[in-house]
Write an enzyme that holds these catalytic residues in place. Sequence first.
Site, PDB file in Angstrom:
ATOM      1  N   GLY A  14      82.320  53.225  72.849  1.00  0.00           N
ATOM      2  CA  GLY A  14      83.703  53.362  73.440  1.00  0.00           C
ATOM      3  C   GLY A  14      84.757  54.624  72.710  1.00  0.00           C
ATOM      4  O   GLY A  14      85.809  54.412  72.833  1.00  0.00           O
ATOM      5  N   MET A  92      76.638  51.427  81.150  1.00  0.00           N
ATOM      6  CA  MET A  92      75.285  51.708  81.341  1.00  0.00           C
ATOM      7  C   MET A  92      74.472  51.046  82.506  1.00  0.00           C
ATOM      8  O   MET A  92      73.227  50.891  82.439  1.00  0.00           O
ATOM      9  CB  MET A  92      74.484  51.410  79.955  1.00  0.00           C
ATOM     10  CG  MET A  92      74.915  52.108  78.823  1.00  0.00           C
ATOM     11  SD  MET A  92      74.739  53.980  79.093  1.00  0.00           S
ATOM     12  CE  MET A  92      72.965  54.193  79.138  1.00  0.00           C
ATOM     13  N   LEU A  95      76.303  50.865  89.349  1.00  0.00           N
ATOM     14  CA  LEU A  95      76.959  50.289  90.414  1.00  0.00           C
ATOM     15  C   LEU A  95      76.321  50.395  91.744  1.00  0.00           C
ATOM     16  O   LEU A  95      75.756  51.333  92.258  1.00  0.00           O
ATOM     17  CB  LEU A  95      78.427  50.628  90.437  1.00  0.00           C
ATOM     18  CG  LEU A  95      79.037  50.437  89.016  1.00  0.00           C
ATOM     19  CD1 LEU A  95      80.213  51.241  89.089  1.00  0.00           C
ATOM     20  CD2 LEU A  95      79.241  48.680  88.764  1.00  0.00           C
ATOM     21  N   HIS A 111      80.067  62.583  82.107  1.00  0.00           N
ATOM     22  CA  HIS A 111      78.370  62.701  81.618  1.00  0.00           C
ATOM     23  C   HIS A 111      78.290  63.751  80.754  1.00  0.00           C
ATOM     24  O   HIS A 111      78.762  64.882  80.899  1.00  0.00           O
ATOM     25  CB  HIS A 111      77.757  62.815  83.248  1.00  0.00           C
ATOM     26  CG  HIS A 111      76.336  62.899  82.769  1.00  0.00           C
ATOM     27  ND1 HIS A 111      75.277  61.697  82.690  1.00  0.00           N
ATOM     28  CD2 HIS A 111      75.308  63.893  82.990  1.00  0.00           C
ATOM     29  CE1 HIS A 111      74.279  62.141  82.487  1.00  0.00           C
ATOM     30  NE2 HIS A 111      74.149  63.567  82.359  1.00  0.00           N
TER      31      HIS A 111
END
Length: 215
Positions: A14, A92, A95, A111
């Site tokens: 995070g 990870m 979707l 990314h």
Amino acid sequence: MGRLKVGVLISGRGSNMAALANACAAPDFPAEIALVLSDIPGAGGLEIAAGRGLATATVDRKAYGSKADFEAAIDAALHGAGVELICLAGFMRVLSADFVGRWHDRILNIHPSLLPAFPGLHTHERALAAGVKVAGCTVHIVRPVVDDGPILLQAAVPVLDGDDAASLAARILAEEHRCYPTALRWMAEGRVRIDGARVRIDGASPAAGALRNPL
Ligand code: GRF
């Protein structure tokens, strides 16, 4: 006008979530984090978020019989928190097109490569194996194809002779932590114009000069 309510989806440590939270902590920042949601119980980022007083939730894929049910639970948690924009930050799970469609132009991802080069996993190893001299990170709008979608912002860094995946990742991560809050600000200020694959940011200036490596 109220601040844009953001849901941050994580699976791990995070650090990008924390960078967004740092930015949102400034009273004049136009967005706030309404929910930090992890698909992994006990993900490190959950503790960081809770420590900052942010609302957290865990939606464990293993607790759901299907991907559709899992995503419905995520959707419900986000809507329950009043989320208007999703930031994927080391989330990870891929979707579904359904989910991405329901949140059209309202999901950002970061990314650690200069997309469209090196989508997917093991980005830094692949960049080193390919021998690129410049690497970087990308913030983009999420489309159903993984690591694809209109690009808001990229930052480039040099690849050094002595680099391994860890040292390159660290140099890029520092830029990620700068880029993601900047892109979120632009979204929250309504300055992002999406035209097919191309994005224009109202009022943003072009970078001066070029990054050449080595010199
Ligand atoms: C970052 O490198 C991000 O670009 C990628 O996953 C990593 C997540 O790191 N999508 P963190 O959890 O934000 O520290």
